[in-house]
Write an enzyme that holds these catalytic residues in place. Structure first.
Site, PDB file in Angstrom:
ATOM      1  N   HIS A 154      20.498  58.449  -0.589  1.00  0.00           N
ATOM      2  CA  HIS A 154      20.126  58.358   0.826  1.00  0.00           C
ATOM      3  C   HIS A 154      21.297  57.786   1.620  1.00  0.00           C
ATOM      4  O   HIS A 154      22.260  57.257   1.041  1.00  0.00           O
ATOM      5  CB  HIS A 154      18.886  57.460   0.968  1.00  0.00           C
ATOM      6  CG  HIS A 154      17.943  57.941   2.045  1.00  0.00           C
ATOM      7  ND1 HIS A 154      18.400  58.528   3.211  1.00  0.00           N
ATOM      8  CD2 HIS A 154      16.580  57.916   2.156  1.00  0.00           C
ATOM      9  CE1 HIS A 154      17.356  58.857   3.965  1.00  0.00           C
ATOM     10  NE2 HIS A 154      16.239  58.507   3.342  1.00  0.00           N
ATOM     11  N   GLU A 227      22.032  71.643   5.276  1.00  0.00           N
ATOM     12  CA  GLU A 227      21.391  71.538   6.601  1.00  0.00           C
ATOM     13  C   GLU A 227      22.272  70.605   7.410  1.00  0.00           C
ATOM     14  O   GLU A 227      22.228  69.390   7.226  1.00  0.00           O
ATOM     15  CB  GLU A 227      19.985  70.933   6.466  1.00  0.00           C
ATOM     16  CG  GLU A 227      19.019  71.741   5.633  1.00  0.00           C
ATOM     17  CD  GLU A 227      18.557  73.014   6.321  1.00  0.00           C
ATOM     18  OE1 GLU A 227      19.006  73.308   7.442  1.00  0.00           O
ATOM     19  OE2 GLU A 227      17.749  73.721   5.711  1.00  0.00           O
ATOM     20  N   CYS A 261      19.126  66.860  14.582  1.00  0.00           N
ATOM     21  CA  CYS A 261      19.997  68.037  14.462  1.00  0.00           C
ATOM     22  C   CYS A 261      19.508  69.154  15.371  1.00  0.00           C
ATOM     23  O   CYS A 261      20.292  69.921  15.900  1.00  0.00           O
ATOM     24  CB  CYS A 261      20.020  68.500  13.014  1.00  0.00           C
ATOM     25  SG  CYS A 261      18.383  68.740  12.332  1.00  0.00           S
TER      26      CYS A 261
HETATM   27  P1  NAP Z   1      26.453  62.030   7.478  1.00  0.00           P
HETATM   28  O1  NAP Z   1      27.345  60.923   7.889  1.00  0.00           O
HETATM   29  O2  NAP Z   1      27.041  63.325   7.163  1.00  0.00           O
HETATM   30  O3  NAP Z   1      25.612  61.480   6.247  1.00  0.00           O
HETATM   31  C1  NAP Z   1      24.601  62.240   5.618  1.00  0.00           C
HETATM   32  C2  NAP Z   1      24.564  61.883   4.164  1.00  0.00           C
HETATM   33  O4  NAP Z   1      25.748  62.374   3.544  1.00  0.00           O
HETATM   34  C3  NAP Z   1      24.546  60.385   3.898  1.00  0.00           C
HETATM   35  O5  NAP Z   1      23.794  60.147   2.742  1.00  0.00           O
HETATM   36  C4  NAP Z   1      26.017  60.071   3.666  1.00  0.00           C
HETATM   37  O6  NAP Z   1      26.227  58.923   2.892  1.00  0.00           O
HETATM   38  C5  NAP Z   1      26.457  61.320   2.924  1.00  0.00           C
HETATM   39  N1  NAP Z   1      27.878  61.610   3.071  1.00  0.00           N
HETATM   40  C6  NAP Z   1      28.644  61.462   4.158  1.00  0.00           C
HETATM   41  N2  NAP Z   1      29.901  61.895   3.912  1.00  0.00           N
HETATM   42  C7  NAP Z   1      29.904  62.336   2.628  1.00  0.00           C
HETATM   43  C8  NAP Z   1      30.900  62.907   1.770  1.00  0.00           C
HETATM   44  N3  NAP Z   1      32.118  63.109   2.216  1.00  0.00           N
HETATM   45  N4  NAP Z   1      30.557  63.217   0.515  1.00  0.00           N
HETATM   46  C9  NAP Z   1      29.294  63.021   0.080  1.00  0.00           C
HETATM   47  N5  NAP Z   1      28.311  62.488   0.835  1.00  0.00           N
HETATM   48  C10 NAP Z   1      28.602  62.160   2.095  1.00  0.00           C
HETATM   49  O7  NAP Z   1      25.359  62.312   8.581  1.00  0.00           O
HETATM   50  P2  NAP Z   1      24.420  61.274   9.295  1.00  0.00           P
HETATM   51  O8  NAP Z   1      25.237  60.549  10.310  1.00  0.00           O
HETATM   52  O9  NAP Z   1      23.666  60.461   8.301  1.00  0.00           O
HETATM   53  O10 NAP Z   1      23.371  62.261  10.006  1.00  0.00           O
HETATM   54  C11 NAP Z   1      23.646  62.879  11.176  1.00  0.00           C
HETATM   55  C12 NAP Z   1      24.098  64.315  10.964  1.00  0.00           C
HETATM   56  O11 NAP Z   1      23.149  65.007  10.176  1.00  0.00           O
HETATM   57  C13 NAP Z   1      24.162  65.079  12.266  1.00  0.00           C
HETATM   58  O12 NAP Z   1      25.307  65.892  12.285  1.00  0.00           O
HETATM   59  C14 NAP Z   1      22.892  65.916  12.232  1.00  0.00           C
HETATM   60  O13 NAP Z   1      22.943  67.050  13.051  1.00  0.00           O
HETATM   61  C15 NAP Z   1      22.781  66.230  10.787  1.00  0.00           C
HETATM   62  N6  NAP Z   1      21.384  66.587  10.434  1.00  0.00           N
HETATM   63  C16 NAP Z   1      21.097  67.875  10.134  1.00  0.00           C
HETATM   64  C17 NAP Z   1      19.786  68.245   9.857  1.00  0.00           C
HETATM   65  C18 NAP Z   1      19.417  69.675   9.555  1.00  0.00           C
HETATM   66  O14 NAP Z   1      18.317  69.898   9.082  1.00  0.00           O
HETATM   67  N7  NAP Z   1      20.272  70.634   9.791  1.00  0.00           N
HETATM   68  C19 NAP Z   1      18.786  67.279   9.867  1.00  0.00           C
HETATM   69  C20 NAP Z   1      19.121  65.976  10.179  1.00  0.00           C
HETATM   70  C21 NAP Z   1      20.438  65.641  10.450  1.00  0.00           C
HETATM   71  P3  NAP Z   1      26.661  57.522   3.584  1.00  0.00           P
HETATM   72  O15 NAP Z   1      25.560  57.142   4.487  1.00  0.00           O
HETATM   73  O16 NAP Z   1      26.820  56.626   2.424  1.00  0.00           O
HETATM   74  O17 NAP Z   1      27.940  57.812   4.308  1.00  0.00           O
END
Ligand code: NAP
Length: 454
Positions: A154, A227, A261
């Protein structure tokens, strides 16, 4: 070490010891070992646990909503709806998984030939903080009902929610190693993907995170569902019910403090009704009561983290420097916590962050266009392709635009884009690939096996 910080106050709520690489290895091996047993269980056996967890979610909805409010600032009312939706998706797959995965018989020269859907093994989910329960349950309900096991990494700012989800599974009576939470940072994800027992990955998060995870999964030849981000366009045509459209657009832009998103992000309005729509929309956006997410009168809490709030503000400042004009908000409030006001920018042009990038907070970009054809061109002028909406009183034309002209995975007419267990959900372009929910979602992590009997 992982820590939750209350975004409304900036205070540390709790710290958690991360799992070591050895601890992670042990958990993955356990979920892999258990999979060989879980895959042999019947759908009705799995459905009992799934329905237990949906009851538990309904009983605990207020407590779980409070946990979300504490860790990422979601207002209680929205938190309660999120938990109810999780219960719905559990019931939905408990009732439908078996029929969705029935064998499909195909006539050939053989005695019998058919397609059978078989589970793959342990699936890794990498999930974001914005819907800390829904994102996880919409993955887990189909994945586990299909006979896979799962591990969850998560987002680092919601470890309390991650642990609560594992606890709910235990309490619902699921065998221990059907589903486990890994308390790890994103730097440990690569090793998890490369672990031979991990058979596929589902990531919901930002586009950069998706690219990084997809590159590793691709290198290992493991399937992934992504996603990712979005910059959903909402097209307002001249025959739209403007007052109603303004209400719906505001709901979509401000839901979860704009951190969704599939929130409406770019509002593309035809010239003829531009001023009237903007007036209604400004009025609606101004009604938001932002503040303490625990108070019943609050409609919008803080953003989930201060760094994310500051990043959003920088996107606003840079857009204004390039010629965008602030109609509403646009200033960091003088108070503790990661708050940001409902904000409207007009004169938004290509090249500005407010046009090109995802604005993950309560900031609306308004774009004036001369007619319907230009509106559709601007709507599609984005690297993203998650959701889109069109507002018009001509339903036939609206349906044509939604079906044939808008380049996105989910297109709505006269409503805001929302996920629903019965409908497939996902995007195109840099919003990702693969689908969650519905029949398509449950088939993503299956071996589509051809069986021929001569
Ligand atoms: P995020 O920074 O990309 O993080 C999402 C998850 O990925 C977290 O568990 C994060 O871990 C992990 N993560 C980040 N960088 C990574 C990497 N380089 N390698 C492996 N894992 C990695 O996104 P967020 O800020 O939590 O969420 C916002 C984003 O999610 C927005 O862009 C939103 O549009 C998108 N989103 C998309 C959907 C959809 O259904 N399309 C739904 C909801 C959200 P850490 O927290 O430990 O960094």
């Amino acid at each position: 070490m992982l820590k939750s910080v209350n975004p409304a106050t900036g205070k540390i709520v709790e710290t958690y010891e991360s799992h070591s690489d050895k601890g992670v290895e042990k958990i993955i091996n356990a979920t892999d070992k258990f999979w060989h047993q879980w895959r042999t269980t019947s759908f009705s056996h799995r459905a009992i646990f799934m329905q237990n967890i949906s009851s538990l979610l309904r009983t605990r909805k207020e407590e779980l909503a409070r946990l979300m409010a504490l860790e990422m600032g979601k207002v209680l009312k929205e938190g309660i709806s999120e938990i109810e939706k999780c219960a719905w998706v559990c019931d939905y797959y408990a009732q439908n998984a078996e029929s969705f995965l029935e064998n499909e018989f195909i006539e050939t020269e053989a005695f019998r030939s058919f397609v059978s859907y078989q589970p793959l093994g342990t699936i890794l989910a990498v999930m974001p903080w914005n819907f800390p329960f829904w994102q996880v349950f919409r993955f887990l309900a189909p994945t586990l009902m299909a006979g896979n096991t799962a591990v969850l990494k998560h987002a680092s700012n919601v470890p309390g929610c991650a642990i609560a989800i594992e606890d709910l599974f235990r309490e619902a009576g699921f065998p221990e190693n059907v589903f486990r939470t890994l308390l790890i940072g994103s730097n440990q994800v690569e090793n998890v993907i490369r672990h031979p027992a991990i058979k596929a990955v589902s990531l919901t998060g930002s586009t950069p995170a998706g690219k990084s995870v997809a590159a590793i999964a691709g290198n290992e030849l493991k399937k992934c569902v992504l996603e990712l981000g979005g910059s959903d366009p909402y097209v307002i045509l001249k025959d739209a019910d403007l007052e109603n459209a303004a209400k719906i657009c505001t709901t979509s832009r401000l839901l979860n403090a704009g951190q969704s998103c599939i929130a409406a992000k770019r509002f593309i309005v035809v010239d003829e009704v531009y001023s009237e729509f903007l007036e209604y929309f400004t009025h609606e956006m101004n009604q938001a009561v932002f503040g303490d997410p625990f108070l019943p009168e609050t409609t919008m809490g803080p953003l989930a983290r201060k760094d994310l709030r500051n990043e959003l503000h920088q996107q606003v400042v840079n857009s204004v420097k390039m010629g965008a004009e602030i109609v509403l908000g646009g200033e960091i409030p003088n108070r503790k916590g990661a708050f940001y006001p409902p904000t409207i920018l007009e004169n938004v042009q290509p090249g500005m962050p407010a046009y090109d990038e995802e604005l993950f907070g309560p900031v609306a970009s308004i774009i004036r266009v001369k007619d319907e054809a230009e509106a559709i061109k601007v709507a599609n002028d984005t690297e993203f392709g998650l959701g889109a909406a069109v507002f018009t009183s001509d339903l036939k034309n609206g349906e044509h635009i939604a079906e044939k002209l808008l380049d996105a995975g989910c297109c709505f007419v006269n409503d805001f884009v929302k996920s629903d267990p019965r409908l497939p959900f996902g995007g195109i372009k840099t919003s990702g690939f693969g689908r969650e929910l519905s029949t398509q979602g449950i088939k993503e992590f299956m071996n589509v096996k051809t069986v021929v009997v001569k």
